[in-house]
Design an enzyme around this catalytic site. Structure first.
Site, short mmCIF file in Angstrom:
data_model
loop_
_atom_site.label_atom_id
_atom_site.label_comp_id
_atom_site.label_asym_id
_atom_site.label_seq_id
_atom_site.Cartn_x
_atom_site.Cartn_y
_atom_site.Cartn_z
N ASP A 13 -11.83 18.11 -35.83
CA ASP A 13 -10.37 18.04 -35.82
C ASP A 13 -9.76 18.35 -37.17
O ASP A 13 -8.73 17.78 -37.55
CB ASP A 13 -9.90 16.66 -35.33
CG ASP A 13 -10.56 16.27 -34.02
OD1 ASP A 13 -10.59 17.13 -33.12
OD2 ASP A 13 -11.09 15.15 -33.92
N LYS A 16 -9.34 23.75 -37.78
CA LYS A 16 -10.04 25.02 -38.01
C LYS A 16 -9.36 26.17 -37.28
O LYS A 16 -9.34 27.29 -37.75
CB LYS A 16 -11.49 24.94 -37.51
CG LYS A 16 -12.33 23.92 -38.21
CD LYS A 16 -13.69 23.79 -37.59
CE LYS A 16 -13.74 23.04 -36.28
NZ LYS A 16 -13.37 21.63 -36.32
N HIS A 41 -8.96 22.57 -29.81
CA HIS A 41 -8.29 23.41 -30.79
C HIS A 41 -6.84 23.61 -30.40
O HIS A 41 -6.54 24.10 -29.32
CB HIS A 41 -9.00 24.77 -30.90
CG HIS A 41 -10.38 24.67 -31.47
ND1 HIS A 41 -11.35 25.60 -31.27
CD2 HIS A 41 -10.95 23.71 -32.24
CE1 HIS A 41 -12.46 25.23 -31.90
NE2 HIS A 41 -12.24 24.09 -32.49
N THR A 128 -17.22 12.66 -25.46
CA THR A 128 -16.00 13.16 -24.85
C THR A 128 -16.07 13.19 -23.32
O THR A 128 -15.08 13.52 -22.66
CB THR A 128 -15.69 14.59 -25.35
OG1 THR A 128 -16.82 15.41 -25.04
CG2 THR A 128 -15.44 14.62 -26.85
N GLN A 225 -16.26 21.27 -33.64
CA GLN A 225 -16.57 19.95 -34.22
C GLN A 225 -16.71 20.10 -35.75
O GLN A 225 -16.36 21.13 -36.30
CB GLN A 225 -17.84 19.33 -33.62
CG GLN A 225 -17.74 18.93 -32.16
CD GLN A 225 -18.00 20.06 -31.19
OE1 GLN A 225 -18.94 20.80 -31.33
NE2 GLN A 225 -17.17 20.18 -30.18
N THR A 240 -22.74 15.04 -32.20
CA THR A 240 -22.75 15.80 -30.94
C THR A 240 -24.14 16.43 -30.80
O THR A 240 -25.02 16.17 -31.62
CB THR A 240 -21.59 16.81 -30.91
OG1 THR A 240 -21.52 17.37 -29.59
CG2 THR A 240 -21.74 17.93 -31.93
N GLY A 419 1.71 22.21 -42.44
CA GLY A 419 2.32 22.05 -41.12
C GLY A 419 1.54 22.86 -40.12
O GLY A 419 0.72 23.71 -40.51
P1 IMP Z 1 -19.95 14.82 -27.32
O1 IMP Z 1 -19.87 16.05 -28.12
O2 IMP Z 1 -18.96 14.77 -26.18
O3 IMP Z 1 -21.36 14.52 -26.87
O4 IMP Z 1 -19.55 13.57 -28.25
C1 IMP Z 1 -20.35 13.16 -29.36
C2 IMP Z 1 -19.47 12.70 -30.52
O5 IMP Z 1 -18.81 13.84 -31.08
C3 IMP Z 1 -18.37 11.72 -30.15
O6 IMP Z 1 -18.15 10.85 -31.24
C4 IMP Z 1 -17.15 12.61 -29.98
O7 IMP Z 1 -15.95 11.92 -30.17
C5 IMP Z 1 -17.41 13.63 -31.07
N1 IMP Z 1 -16.77 14.93 -30.83
C6 IMP Z 1 -17.16 15.87 -29.96
N2 IMP Z 1 -16.34 16.94 -30.04
C7 IMP Z 1 -15.44 16.67 -30.98
C8 IMP Z 1 -14.35 17.43 -31.54
O8 IMP Z 1 -14.07 18.56 -31.20
N3 IMP Z 1 -13.63 16.78 -32.50
C9 IMP Z 1 -13.95 15.54 -32.95
N4 IMP Z 1 -14.96 14.82 -32.47
C10 IMP Z 1 -15.71 15.38 -31.49
#
Ligand code: IMP
Length: 429
Positions: A13, A16, A41, A128, A225, A240, A419
């Site tokens: 987040d 990017k 995104h 997620t 990510q 992840t 911004g």
């Molecule tokens: P997963 O990717 O759904 O398996 O989640 C694993 C971890 O990565 C969790 O803590 C999610 O909140 C985090 N996560 C997955 N995708 C994102 C993203 O795009 N932004 C921020 N955190 C993410």
């Protein structure tokens, strides 16, 4: 041949998408190489907001070929939904959107497997819920993986599902009595329906990218990510299931690292994290605290799940680690405007663990849990900076904050974002 990578250096987040969007004019191809529809995104262009979670952000620029590489896990329902939303918004999406035949497919049983494992478990990761982890598990297991290219071979697909789905049903039932049951033939028919619409987009992306390299085309690699969520190098197990840093580019796209000539690390002016796991600089200071102020001003709620993001100060120990890991050449600082309301700002320059000073990032989540941040305090600027467009127009204390980050990271800051809109960008060099 010049290629660029854009990766997040925190827990995702980092905005990017905005950097990818800004760089799109200078490239021919944009490639996503990891993750799936877990990414969120948000891109604001000419006052219009676009939200994408699976497709590369570059798909918003129709002159680009947008490639979903072999390292991505693809949910066809999301794929088709995002394509439709873009077309409805007037963005032409045609054969410029390519999905690798070797990317793995997410099936509904992946989401169910994740649900029954995560639900109420003390060991939950806080995922997620998009089936990402179980799909990567099946890819690595080999016996359970199904790839996008298999959609074009109906008999083979049916044969595979007839073996895999009963096995999945057994596992799901063993994990939870209320788990859903899946029918192989029904799933096969459903996915063959998606195959018809996806067919024009499915290609051997490795061959396509190497052909492009031969033709001197410029490729932009779009990380999803952040590097602290990298399955090998992040805060394991609170990560992840893919290589989110630049390390994932080679395997996730088939393009060797030697072609990467510019590695851009994207950071927020502060830190945020969704899901569970250690976060030494977290500001868990209640409903009137600074953490909540940052969350409110920065609208720090997950794009995919809507969960409130945990917020905290900038962590230079973590950033030095991820910048080193990714071979980062320059950084961009995003959401600097969010900090304008604060009287003073803190930057974590080291950790303290059991009364020992640590300058390097500990490789294990359980060790990180025990780290206390050592802070340096800088004065705030208390002025709205969202209309600043030139480095010289930044208030002195904002400039000082940016310069201090560059100094501590020993990397140049090339862009500061004030911004969400494209125009709210300061080119520092
Ligand atoms: P997963 O990717 O759904 O398996 O989640 C694993 C971890 O990565 C969790 O803590 C999610 O909140 C985090 N996560 C997955 N995708 C994102 C993203 O795009 N932004 C921020 N955190 C993410």
């Amino acid at each position: 041949m010049a290629s660029t990578s854009v990766v997040g250096l925190q827990w995702g987040d980092e905005a990017k998408g905005k950097i990818v969007d800004l760089l799109s004019f200078d490239h021919h191809i944009v490639v996503r190489y990891n993750g799936g529809a877990n990414a969120g995104h948000t891109i604001v262009r000419d006052g219009k907001t676009y939200k994408l979670s699976l497709l590369p952000t570059g798909v918003l620029s129709p002159h680009l070929q947008a490639v979903i590489g072999n390292g991505v896990v693809v949910n066809p329902v999301r794929f088709l939904e995002e394509v439709k939303n873009l077309r409805d918004a007037g963005i032409p999406v045609g054969e410029n959107l390519i999905v690798s035949n070797h990317a793995h497919l997410i099936f509904p049983y992946h989401g169910e497997e994740e649900r029954v494992i995560e639900q109420g478990a003390a060991s939950a990761i806080g995922t997620t819920g998009r089936g990402i982890g179980p799909c990567y598990q099946d890819k690595v297991s080999r016996s359970n993986g199904i790839r996008v290219g298999d959609l074009l071979h109906p008999e083979y697909l049916r044969e595979r599902l007839r073996v895999i789905v009963p096995r999945k049903n057994l596992i799901l039932k063993a994990l939870s009595r209320d788990a859903k049951h899946f029918e192989p033939d029904a799933l096969c028919d459903e996915y063959l329906g998606y195959a018809e619409t996806m067919r024009p987009h499915i290609q051997d992306s490795v061959a396509l990218l190497h052909q492009a390299i031969k033709q001197g085309k410029r490729i932009l690699f779009e990380g999803a990510q952040g590097s602290l969520l990298d399955v090998d190098h992040g805060t394991y197990p609170y990560v992840t299931s893919s290589n989110t840093s630049t390390t994932g580019i080679w395997s996730g796209s088939g393009v060797p690292a030697k072609y990467l000539t510019r590695n851009i690390g994207v950071i927020k002016a502060y830190t945020s994290r969704v899901g569970k796991g250690p976060f030494p600089t977290e500001l868990d200071d209640g409903p009137t605290g600074i953490g909540e102020t940052i969350r409110k001003i920065g609208r720090e709620y997950g794009t995919v799940t809507g969960r409130p993001r945990r917020c905290g100060w900038l962590d230079l120990v973590a950033l030095r680690h991820t910048a080193m890991l990714g071979g980062i050449d320059e950084v961009t600082i995003m959401l600097l405007d969010v900090l304008s309301a604060l009287d003073e700002l803190k930057i974590c320059t080291a950790y303290e663990q059991d009364r020992q000073r640590l300058d390097d990032y500990p490789g294990d989540a359980f060790l990180l849990e025990r780290c206390k941040p050592v802070y340096e305090t800088l004065p705030g600027w208390k002025t709205d900076i969202s209309a600043v467009r030139k480095p010289g127009d930044l208030p002195g204390n904002a400039r000082r904050y940016v310069d201090r980050i560059a100094e501590l990271l020993q990397l140049p800051v090339s862009i500061v974002s004030v911004g969400p809109d494209r125009v709210q960008t300061i080119l520092m060099r």
